[in-house]
Design a protein around this motif. Structure first.
Motif, short mmCIF file in Angstrom:
data_model
loop_
_atom_site.label_atom_id
_atom_site.label_comp_id
_atom_site.label_asym_id
_atom_site.label_seq_id
_atom_site.Cartn_x
_atom_site.Cartn_y
_atom_site.Cartn_z
N SER A 111 0.84 -1.18 0.00
CA SER A 111 0.00 0.00 0.00
C SER A 111 0.88 1.23 0.00
N ARG A 112 0.28 2.31 -0.42
CA ARG A 112 1.02 3.56 -0.51
C ARG A 112 1.13 4.20 0.87
N GLY A 113 2.27 4.79 1.15
CA GLY A 113 2.44 5.50 2.41
C GLY A 113 1.51 6.70 2.45
N ASN A 114 0.86 6.91 3.61
CA ASN A 114 -0.04 8.03 3.74
C ASN A 114 -0.12 8.44 5.20
N LYS A 173 7.80 8.39 7.34
CA LYS A 173 6.94 7.97 6.24
C LYS A 173 5.70 7.21 6.72
N GLY A 174 5.75 6.67 7.92
CA GLY A 174 4.60 5.94 8.45
C GLY A 174 4.56 4.48 8.03
N GLN A 175 5.50 4.06 7.17
CA GLN A 175 5.54 2.69 6.69
C GLN A 175 6.97 2.20 6.61
N VAL A 176 7.13 0.89 6.77
CA VAL A 176 8.45 0.29 6.68
C VAL A 176 8.43 -0.77 5.58
N VAL A 177 9.60 -0.90 4.92
CA VAL A 177 9.75 -1.88 3.83
C VAL A 177 10.64 -3.00 4.33
N PHE A 178 10.22 -4.24 4.08
CA PHE A 178 11.06 -5.37 4.46
C PHE A 178 11.00 -6.42 3.36
N THR A 192 2.59 -0.98 7.77
CA THR A 192 2.50 0.19 8.65
C THR A 192 3.59 0.11 9.71
N CYS A 193 4.22 1.21 9.96
CA CYS A 193 5.32 1.24 10.94
C CYS A 193 4.78 0.89 12.32
N PRO A 194 5.33 -0.13 12.98
CA PRO A 194 4.85 -0.52 14.30
C PRO A 194 5.26 0.45 15.40
N GLU A 195 6.23 1.30 15.11
CA GLU A 195 6.73 2.23 16.12
C GLU A 195 5.82 3.43 16.28
N CYS A 196 5.35 3.97 15.15
CA CYS A 196 4.52 5.18 15.19
C CYS A 196 3.09 4.94 14.74
#
Length: 386
Positions: A111-114, A173-178, A192-196
């Motif tokens: 999904s796109r970062g938003n 960015k609100g998202q992480v790539v792995f 979705t970033c688990p931290e923020c």
């Protein structure tokens, strides 16, 4: 002797001039059909799946497709790993299998970062009303817990004098790539970033009043205008009375489900009302007026002579108003049920026998048919003493 490979276009069942969308569609169908998880233990299906995956990996890449069109399979001979010497590690299948298998690879569809303004979530609740209130509409007051922006931190969630900081894990960015090793190589996924939690910001020192949420919850009373004609299970939407928006976005909506109580007389189907009305034997035979209960009050209905039980009559425009236009209403259908008298005086019984004799002598029809005349039954108990 090594097995000869089939033409990649033939494998996918597409023309050499097929565009990217056509190639992708063809591969998606084959991948869904032959995937090992869909065909456990089927070696032939596994082979066809690998063959289709290799073909897609080449034809979906413009540069590799160009090489294949020019040199054929020879362009990729000698590679390590993969099916028949092809290396899958350079291919990206995440969008395909996100579409087909959802969370098959653990990350779902990309999904796109938003982390911009987003509308808040909707809130659902319910309210109970009577049958008549559903017909004519009503205003109800409900009480529920709503969140409002914290006045201390103005919704930031941070302690006054401090500000939220950019998340170091996702870089704001609100998202992480792995990347993840799959059956056919490395798959790239976005989550979705688990931290923020997708906001791109983290709060080091939280506001004491809202505890870092940015909102204060409180009980509030809200007026709900329920329109005439609403049916059981339908909902009324109240704009911007839901959860607060994210990053300055608008509030969600409040959805109020209407639960309509059962009525002892009336039943509803769409915009029509149904009920039954008892009619005496005399009125059914001779005709006369009966009182009919409607949602508008009692009305007089003229029963025709000779009316039979279960006769249905229609009271036009006495049903439920439509939601689009309350001036347009359904109908009220009444079933007339002829009542058989249970307790008759001696005089009433004699008159009924005379009536029967004049209208066909149904009381003696069976005996007359058999040519027999029977004595009237004596229902009195016999005495065994004088």
């Amino acid at each position: 002797m090594a097995e000869q490979k089939r033409d990649y276009y033939e494998v996918l069942g597409v023309d050499k001039n097929a565009d990217e969308a056509t190639i992708k569609k063809a591969y998606r169908a084959l991948a869904k059909k032959y995937h090992p998880d869909m065909n456990p233990g089927d070696k032939e299906a596994e082979k066809k799946f690998k063959e289709a995956s290799e073909a897609y990996a080449i034809l979906s890449d413009p540069e590799k497709k160009k090489q294949y069109d020019q040199f054929g399979h020879a362009a990729f001979e000698g590679g390590a790993g993969g099916y028949g010497g092809f290396d899958f590690n350079s291919a990206d299948f995440s969008d395909i299998f996100g579409d087909i298998f959802g969370d098959f690879f653990g990350g779902g569809r990309r999904s796109r970062g938003n982390n911009g303004p987003m509308k808040g979530a909707n809130i659902r609740t319910s309210v109970r009303i009577t049958f008549e209130e559903a017909v004519f509409g009503v205003n109800k007051e409900i009480e529920l817990t709503l969140k409002d922006e914290c006045k201390t931190c103005h919704g930031s969630g941070a302690k006054p004098g401090t500000s939220p900081e950019t998340c170091t894990k996702c870089g704001g960015k609100g998202q992480v790539v792995f990347t993840q090793q799959s059956f056919f190589g490395t798959v790239r996924n976005v989550q979705t970033c688990p931290e923020c939690n997708g906001t791109g910001k983290v709060i080091k020192e939280k506001c004491a009043d809202c505890r870092g949420t940015g909102y204060i919850a409180s009980r509030k009373k809200i007026q709900v205008s329920i329109p005439a004609g609403i049916d059981n299970g339908q909902s009324v939407r109240i704009r911007e009375k839901g959860e607060p928006g994210v990053n300055g976005g608008p509030r969600g909506d409040l959805l109020v489900e209407v639960i309509v109580a059962r009525h002892p007389i009336f039943q509803r189907q769409d915009y029509n009302i149904y009920s039954t009305v008892p009619v005496s034997f005399a009125v059914a035979a001779l005709g006369g007026d009966v009182l009919v209960d409607t949602v508008d009050g009692k009305v007089i209905y003229e029963v025709k002579p000779g009316t039979q039980t279960d006769t249905k009559v229609r009271l036009k425009g006495k049903g439920v108003p439509t939601l689009r236009n309350k001036e347009i209403r359904g109908d009220h259908y009444v079933t007339l049920v002829v009542q058989t008298p249970e307790k008759l005086t001696h005089e009433a019984k004699e008159l009924l026998r005379q009536f029967d004799a004049l209208t066909g002598d149904s009381l003696n029809a069976a005996q007359n048919l058999q040519g027999e005349k029977t004595e009237p039954k004596d229902n009195k108990k016999k005495k065994f003493w004088k």
